[in-house]
Design a protein around this motif. Sequence first.
Motif, PDB file in Angstrom:
ATOM      1  N   ILE A  61     -29.258  24.512 -88.435  1.00  0.00           N
ATOM      2  CA  ILE A  61     -29.595  25.877 -88.019  1.00  0.00           C
ATOM      3  C   ILE A  61     -28.287  26.629 -87.807  1.00  0.00           C
ATOM      4  N   PRO A  62     -27.847  27.401 -88.792  1.00  0.00           N
ATOM      5  CA  PRO A  62     -26.595  28.150 -88.615  1.00  0.00           C
ATOM      6  C   PRO A  62     -26.733  29.207 -87.529  1.00  0.00           C
ATOM      7  N   ARG A  63     -25.722  29.352 -86.713  1.00  0.00           N
ATOM      8  CA  ARG A  63     -25.789  30.262 -85.574  1.00  0.00           C
ATOM      9  C   ARG A  63     -25.382  31.687 -85.929  1.00  0.00           C
ATOM     10  N   TRP A  64     -24.812  31.894 -87.113  1.00  0.00           N
ATOM     11  CA  TRP A  64     -24.278  33.215 -87.454  1.00  0.00           C
ATOM     12  C   TRP A  64     -25.265  34.103 -88.211  1.00  0.00           C
ATOM     13  N   MET A  65     -26.489  33.654 -88.407  1.00  0.00           N
ATOM     14  CA  MET A  65     -27.456  34.437 -89.170  1.00  0.00           C
ATOM     15  C   MET A  65     -27.858  35.716 -88.429  1.00  0.00           C
ATOM     16  N   PRO A  66     -28.022  36.840 -89.166  1.00  0.00           N
ATOM     17  CA  PRO A  66     -28.589  38.039 -88.541  1.00  0.00           C
ATOM     18  C   PRO A  66     -30.055  37.813 -88.182  1.00  0.00           C
ATOM     19  N   MET A  67     -30.581  38.674 -87.343  1.00  0.00           N
ATOM     20  CA  MET A  67     -31.989  38.568 -86.984  1.00  0.00           C
ATOM     21  C   MET A  67     -32.853  38.862 -88.214  1.00  0.00           C
ATOM     22  N   PRO A  68     -33.998  38.196 -88.356  1.00  0.00           N
ATOM     23  CA  PRO A  68     -34.838  38.366 -89.556  1.00  0.00           C
ATOM     24  C   PRO A  68     -35.347  39.782 -89.776  1.00  0.00           C
ATOM     25  N   ASN A  69     -35.450  40.576 -88.715  1.00  0.00           N
ATOM     26  CA  ASN A  69     -35.993  41.928 -88.857  1.00  0.00           C
ATOM     27  C   ASN A  69     -34.908  42.986 -89.098  1.00  0.00           C
ATOM     28  N   THR A  70     -33.699  42.558 -89.469  1.00  0.00           N
ATOM     29  CA  THR A  70     -32.623  43.495 -89.759  1.00  0.00           C
ATOM     30  C   THR A  70     -32.329  43.536 -91.251  1.00  0.00           C
ATOM     31  N   SER A  71     -31.680  44.619 -91.679  1.00  0.00           N
ATOM     32  CA  SER A  71     -31.357  44.789 -93.107  1.00  0.00           C
ATOM     33  C   SER A  71     -30.297  43.800 -93.582  1.00  0.00           C
ATOM     34  N   LYS A  72     -29.520  43.255 -92.660  1.00  0.00           N
ATOM     35  CA  LYS A  72     -28.463  42.309 -93.041  1.00  0.00           C
ATOM     36  C   LYS A  72     -29.005  40.914 -93.365  1.00  0.00           C
ATOM     37  N   PHE A  73     -30.240  40.645 -92.933  1.00  0.00           N
ATOM     38  CA  PHE A  73     -30.756  39.280 -93.046  1.00  0.00           C
ATOM     39  C   PHE A  73     -30.881  38.823 -94.500  1.00  0.00           C
ATOM     40  N   GLN A  74     -31.497  39.614 -95.356  1.00  0.00           N
ATOM     41  CA  GLN A  74     -31.797  39.173 -96.710  1.00  0.00           C
ATOM     42  C   GLN A  74     -30.554  38.800 -97.516  1.00  0.00           C
ATOM     43  N   PRO A  75     -29.500  39.645 -97.575  1.00  0.00           N
ATOM     44  CA  PRO A  75     -28.334  39.241 -98.364  1.00  0.00           C
ATOM     45  C   PRO A  75     -27.640  37.989 -97.831  1.00  0.00           C
ATOM     46  N   VAL A  76     -27.593  37.836 -96.507  1.00  0.00           N
ATOM     47  CA  VAL A  76     -26.972  36.636 -95.939  1.00  0.00           C
ATOM     48  C   VAL A  76     -27.829  35.407 -96.251  1.00  0.00           C
ATOM     49  N   LEU A  77     -29.151  35.557 -96.161  1.00  0.00           N
ATOM     50  CA  LEU A  77     -30.054  34.451 -96.476  1.00  0.00           C
ATOM     51  C   LEU A  77     -29.848  33.979 -97.915  1.00  0.00           C
ATOM     52  N   VAL A  78     -29.819  34.916 -98.852  1.00  0.00           N
ATOM     53  CA  VAL A  78     -29.641  34.559-100.260  1.00  0.00           C
ATOM     54  C   VAL A  78     -28.311  33.840-100.467  1.00  0.00           C
ATOM     55  N   SER A  79     -27.265  34.343 -99.832  1.00  0.00           N
ATOM     56  CA  SER A  79     -25.948  33.722 -99.965  1.00  0.00           C
ATOM     57  C   SER A  79     -25.944  32.303 -99.405  1.00  0.00           C
ATOM     58  N   GLU A  80     -26.565  32.101 -98.253  1.00  0.00           N
ATOM     59  CA  GLU A  80     -26.592  30.774 -97.633  1.00  0.00           C
ATOM     60  C   GLU A  80     -27.413  29.781 -98.461  1.00  0.00           C
TER      61      GLU A  80
END
Length: 505
Positions: free
Chosen positions: A320-339
Motif C-alpha cells: 500500500i503506497p503511502r504517496w497516492m492521491p485521494m481517489p476522488n481527486t484529479s491527480k489520482f488517475q494519472p498516478v494510478l496508471v503510472s504505478e
Amino acid sequence: MSQPIEVTTHIIFRDLLRNQPAIVDWNHHLTMARLVARAFRTSKSLLIQTGIATHRLEGKYRLSYLIPALLWHESVTIAIPQAFQARLIETELPQLQQWLGTSKPVYCGDSPPPGFNGLWITDPQSWLSLQLDPNVSVVTNPIAIDGADELNNWAQELLTFRLNPQDWDSLRLSQPANVWDKIIDIKISLMAALWKRPIDPYNCYLLDESDRLIIDSLSKLLSSELPANWQRFYLDLSKKDRLLLAEINRTRGTFTLAIAPTDLVAELTPIWERQPSILITSSVDLNTKAIGYRQELGLGEMTSVKFPLNRQTDLFKLYIPRWMPMPNTSKFQPVLVSEIKHLLNLINDRPKFVVILIQDTPLKAQLAAILAAEWGTRVQVDRADLTEANILVCGWEFWQQHQDDLPTPELMIIATLPIPSLEDPLVAAKVSFYKQQKQDWFRLYLLPTGLRILHRAIAPIRSSHGVVAIFDNRIDRRIYGKQVLAALNPNIRINYLDLSWLDSA
C-alpha cells in the motif's frame, strides 16, 4: 444413557483424523464439528465464520458439518451451491458414509419427497425461494447453509420482482382493443421520461413521483383481468418499504421495471424462527458476534464463532503506497496508471497471471487501452478464458463471478476499495433507510459489505502466497482504515517493491 451427539462426533472425528491424515488440513475441524452437533441437539442456530473462501470447490471445512449431519438421527438439510453438489454426492458423502459406517438416505433436488427422512441436498437459492413462498408448506428440519456470505444478495434477488419488455405485450393483449393504443402511449411516455436521465454505470434508476403518476394512469385504464405478472407487480407495488426501479438497456431501447425491498429483516426473520439454522460463511463481520450481519438479515440470538486464519498457510504480501492521491481527486488517475505500469514492468520478463480490479467503468477502459499499447494481447478486459500469462482488467462483480474459473493470480492490483457506490440507486435507497432509522449507515452497511467483497476477492492470493497492491490511501487516512487492515490479516505489509519480493510470489 447415550452420550450427547457432540461427544460422539468428537470421538469419531478424532479417530478419523488420526486414521485419515490426508484430511488433516484445517486446525478447527473438531471445534466446528462439536458446535454443529450441539446445534442439532439443542435446536439452536449457529453462525460460523471459517475464514476460508466458501465458494472454493475443495472447501476444507465441509467435513466439519457433514459428519455431524450424517450422525444426527433426524433429517438435515444441506444447502450448498450447485457447482459443488456433484462432488459432494458422488465422492465425499459415499466416502464419509463408508468411514462412519452410516447409511443415511441422501436426496438431491429442489424439494424432498413427502416423508423423506435423511440428508436433503439442495442449493441455497432454491431453499430460500421455498421459504419465501407463502403458498408452499416448507420443511423445518435443521438447515446448514454453506456459503451464507451471499444470503443478502440471494434474498434481495429473490424478493425483487421484474416486469420485462415482453410483459407489456401480454398486458395489451389481455385488455379490450379500445385501450391498446393508450397502453402503448403510456409505455412510450414512461420510456421518454427514463431516457432523459443522465447515463450512469448501473443503467438503473429510482422512479420518482412523476414516473409513478404515469404508472398510476395506466392502472386506471386496465380491467381486472390482468396477466399474472402484472397482478404480482401491482401487489408488490402496494407493499410498504418497496422501491420502484427501472433497469435500462440503451442498446436495445428497452427497459425493465423492478420492485425491490429496502429492508430484508421483515421478510427473512420468520424463516429463521422456523428451524435451527447453521450459517457457514467465510468472513462477514470483523465482530466475532457478527452483529451487523445478523441485524441485516433479521437473525436473532445465536451462537457465533469466528475462526482465525493460519499465519503460515494464508499469508500474502500487501503493498500500500503511502504517496497516492485521494481517489476522488484529479491527480489520482494519472498516478494510478503510472504505478500500475511500474508494477507490471517489474514482472515483465516473468509471465504471471495478474488481476487489476477497477470499478470505475470509464477508467477501466482507459487503463486497458493504455496497457494494451505496451503489453498487447496479454491485456484482456472482463474475459474468463485466460491463461497464466494474461493481465485481466475487470470490475469487482466480474471477478466475483469468474474467479473460480480463472488461473490463480500471483499479483492482484486494487485501484479503490469495493465500498458500494451511492450512485447505485439500490445502495442509495438502503442508505436512506438506515438514515431514517437513525443508524450508522456506513459502519453497519457500506463498510461491512465492502469488506466482505474484499475478503472473498483476495482469497486466491492467499493460496498462492502472492502480492496484493492497493492504491486506495483511505486505508491510511481514514479511521475505518484500521478495520480494512484487520480484514486483510494475516499479511506481510511493505511500502516498497523490489524484484526479489515479486519473484517470491
